[in-house]
Write an enzyme that holds these catalytic residues in place. Structure first.
Site, PDB file in Angstrom:
ATOM      1  N   HIS A   1      70.141 -46.980 -44.261  1.00  0.00           N
ATOM      2  CA  HIS A   1      71.082 -46.211 -45.081  1.00  0.00           C
ATOM      3  C   HIS A   1      70.367 -45.015 -45.723  1.00  0.00           C
ATOM      4  O   HIS A   1      70.898 -43.886 -45.716  1.00  0.00           O
ATOM      5  CB  HIS A   1      71.694 -47.101 -46.163  1.00  0.00           C
ATOM      6  CG  HIS A   1      72.869 -47.892 -45.703  1.00  0.00           C
ATOM      7  ND1 HIS A   1      72.746 -49.026 -44.937  1.00  0.00           N
ATOM      8  CD2 HIS A   1      74.196 -47.714 -45.900  1.00  0.00           C
ATOM      9  CE1 HIS A   1      73.951 -49.516 -44.684  1.00  0.00           C
ATOM     10  NE2 HIS A   1      74.854 -48.746 -45.254  1.00  0.00           N
TER      11      HIS A   1
ATOM     12  N   HIS B   1      76.322 -56.454 -37.680  1.00  0.00           N
ATOM     13  CA  HIS B   1      76.075 -57.832 -38.115  1.00  0.00           C
ATOM     14  C   HIS B   1      75.612 -58.701 -36.952  1.00  0.00           C
ATOM     15  O   HIS B   1      74.689 -59.519 -37.090  1.00  0.00           O
ATOM     16  CB  HIS B   1      77.347 -58.413 -38.727  1.00  0.00           C
ATOM     17  CG  HIS B   1      77.257 -59.886 -38.992  1.00  0.00           C
ATOM     18  ND1 HIS B   1      76.434 -60.422 -39.958  1.00  0.00           N
ATOM     19  CD2 HIS B   1      77.872 -60.933 -38.394  1.00  0.00           C
ATOM     20  CE1 HIS B   1      76.561 -61.733 -39.963  1.00  0.00           C
ATOM     21  NE2 HIS B   1      77.419 -62.075 -39.025  1.00  0.00           N
TER      22      HIS B   1
ATOM     23  N   ILE C   1      81.072 -55.603 -37.375  1.00  0.00           N
ATOM     24  CA  ILE C   1      80.647 -56.705 -36.518  1.00  0.00           C
ATOM     25  C   ILE C   1      79.504 -56.311 -35.582  1.00  0.00           C
ATOM     26  O   ILE C   1      78.575 -57.107 -35.393  1.00  0.00           O
ATOM     27  CB  ILE C   1      81.844 -57.257 -35.724  1.00  0.00           C
ATOM     28  CG1 ILE C   1      82.855 -57.890 -36.676  1.00  0.00           C
ATOM     29  CG2 ILE C   1      81.392 -58.283 -34.682  1.00  0.00           C
ATOM     30  CD1 ILE C   1      82.332 -59.083 -37.428  1.00  0.00           C
TER      31      ILE C   1
ATOM     32  N   ASN D   1      81.524 -59.027 -42.036  1.00  0.00           N
ATOM     33  CA  ASN D   1      82.757 -58.863 -41.268  1.00  0.00           C
ATOM     34  C   ASN D   1      83.284 -57.445 -41.188  1.00  0.00           C
ATOM     35  O   ASN D   1      84.195 -57.193 -40.405  1.00  0.00           O
ATOM     36  CB  ASN D   1      83.860 -59.758 -41.862  1.00  0.00           C
ATOM     37  CG  ASN D   1      83.585 -61.219 -41.661  1.00  0.00           C
ATOM     38  OD1 ASN D   1      83.880 -61.787 -40.611  1.00  0.00           O
ATOM     39  ND2 ASN D   1      83.000 -61.861 -42.662  1.00  0.00           N
TER      40      ASN D   1
END
Length: 498
Positions: free
Chosen positions: A427, A394, A391, A388
């Site tokens: 990342h 995701h 978004i 969340n």
């Protein structure tokens, strides 16, 4: 006696007996025997039973068709017009997690050392104005348009049948592989690329990589649907000319979406998931646009000022204690002092990027879906936080990575692990390459979220789970970033500091 009585006496009496039903079966009823009536009733019952079974089969087939249609629409359309949670028009007012944040941040806060006024905006501007004719980062951003055009050209050839699906897939794979390797090679091999410029370039190429992957998938799904409809002699994905979107724009149908204008809109739209027809807002609200622009400029200045005034002095005075920390000798007070400012800078970045800048872009492009984040501050599990707080990412992982793995037969646990592995790779890619060193701190930090998510969901609930999520955000992420800053400082400035 009357005539009626005489007729009644002369007429043969019906025998009603229950002996095997033989006598009753011979009695005439409306010109038919009872056996004939019984057979007709049985036939009518059989017909009714078959009719009900046919209706059941038809209902099941209809429900299956509806499920297939909803599944197809979900694959091709994943956006809808909605406001961001922090906007006044969203009606959202549940900020319960902020109270837990205040408790955790108060427990981890320590008195700050004042170093005087160290804010110098001219120093930051000089980084961009130094040798303005030798900006490899800006050149790489311009070169990224080539990869976008290659993807558009490939899809056009696939729509015309000039490329087979295998050839198109190979071209897309080569195009996206070069997108990830070319900027990384330039950043690693060209000394004049600064870490800030390298991070900006790699972030831009990563976003384009995810966008073009979604572009490839959605157009492939459209071709599959057109092939299915062509086999059933139906019209191939054609839309009525009078059909319009909420904003009054006409709907686009495949392959009418394969235009430069459509591609440019998707490249600049604040989303990673492609659609043929995005939800559009009716008009541009100038007051909303100006507020978001002011917030963008304000938070950029604030982030730079706090970094110069708060972060850099603590980092410079923390190098030797951090070296002891890496040997696991003693916890460092300077490290604890860095967690709070690092976390506050992260929160400012979240608001400035996910609310201010993305809403500014969406308002400028009349992009209707403004749900760039949910109430991650109320997260009671680590999984809920990662689902969340970002978004767009995701939604891309769910649509183009997680669900395809499930459809191929992988389990949910394995698919979730694969999603975290992909996130950990990017990342590390976005941090290690610009700094020109590989320490795997970001990768290990992301993979550590899997056991942490299991532990929090299993043993902590409610307020305790929310506090655990806040602690992981405040300590875990800044700690990984701090490790990179420390290693970079030791590699490049240790001799100067000594």
């Amino acid at each position: 006696m009357g005539d009626s009585d005489t007729k009644g006496a002369l007429a043969p009496r019906r025998r009603v007996t229950s002996a095997a039903g033989k006598s009753a079966s011979m009695l005439p009823v409306n010109g038919k025997s009872a056996a004939a009536c019984e057979s007709s009733v049985t036939a009518d019952y059989g017909h009714g039973k078959r009719d009900r079974s046919l209706e059941t089969v038809r209902a099941k087939s209809k429900s299956e068709k509806q499920k297939r249609r909803s599944y197809t629409s979900d694959r091709l359309s994943c956006h809808k017009t909605q406001e961001s949670l922090l906007s006044s028009g969203s009606g959202y007012n549940n900020y319960r997690g902020i109270l837990n944040w205040c408790v955790v941040i108060s427990a981890l806060s320590f008195p700050l050392v004042r170093y005087g006024v160290l804010v110098d905006p001219i120093q930051v501007i000089s980084l961009f104005l130094n040798d303005p004719y030798n900006w490899p980062a800006a050149c790489l951003v311009i070169v990224s348009n080539v990869f976008v055009l290659v993807a558009l050209y490939t899809e056009r050839q696939l729509s015309k049948g000039s490329f087979t699906e295998l050839v198109g897939f190979l071209v897309h794979c080569m195009n996206m592989a070069i997108m990830l390797t070319l900027p990384a090679a330039v950043v690693l091999l060209v000394p004049c690329v600064t870490p800030v410029g390298g991070a900006f370039v790699l972030g831009t190429y990563t976003i384009l990589f995810l966008k073009l992957y979604s572009y490839k998938d959605v157009n492939m799904w459209c071709r599959e649907l057109s092939t299915i409809k062509a086999k059933t002699l139906a019209r191939s994905l054609s839309c009525p000319s009078a059909q319009h979107l909420n904003g009054g724009d006409p709907k686009v149908c495949y392959p009418g979406n394969l235009t430069i204008r459509d591609m440019c809109y998707f490249v600049f739209a604040p989303t990673l998931c492609y659609e043929l027809n995005f939800p559009r807002s009716p008009h541009i609200r100038m007051s909303f646009l100006l507020r978001r622009l002011f917030e963008m400029l304000f938070f950029i200045q604030l982030l730079v000022a706090l970094t110069q005034q708060w972060m850099i002095p603590i980092i410079q005075s923390s190098m030797k204690p951090l070296e002891l920390l890496l040997l696991f000798i003693v916890p460092s007070l300077s490290l604890t002092r860095l967690q709070v400012p690092n976390h506050l800078l992260w929160l400012m970045f979240f608001y400035g990027f996910f609310h201010s800048s993305m809403n500014f872009t969406a308002e400028l492009l009349r992009f209707g879906d403004r749900r760039f984040y949910n109430d991650w501050w109320n997260s009671e599990t680590v999984t809920y936080f990662w689902q969340n707080w970002n978004i767009p990412v995701h939604k891309w992982c769910l649509r183009h990575f997680y669900k395809p793995l499930l459809r191929r037969g992988f389990s949910k646990i394995l698919s979730q692990s694969a999603v975290f592995f992909l996130s950990a790779f990017f990342h590390e890619y976005l941090v290690s390459v610009p700094l020109r060193m590989f320490r795997l701190w970001a990768f290990l930090g992301m993979m550590a979220q899997l056991p942490l998510a299991w532990f929090v969901s299993r043993f902590l609930h409610g307020t305790y789970g929310n506090a655990a999520v806040w602690i992981s955000i405040i300590i875990g992420q800044p700690f990984a970033i701090l490790m990179y800053v420390h290693d970079y400082y030791v590699l490049h400035y240790r001799q100067e500091a000594d």
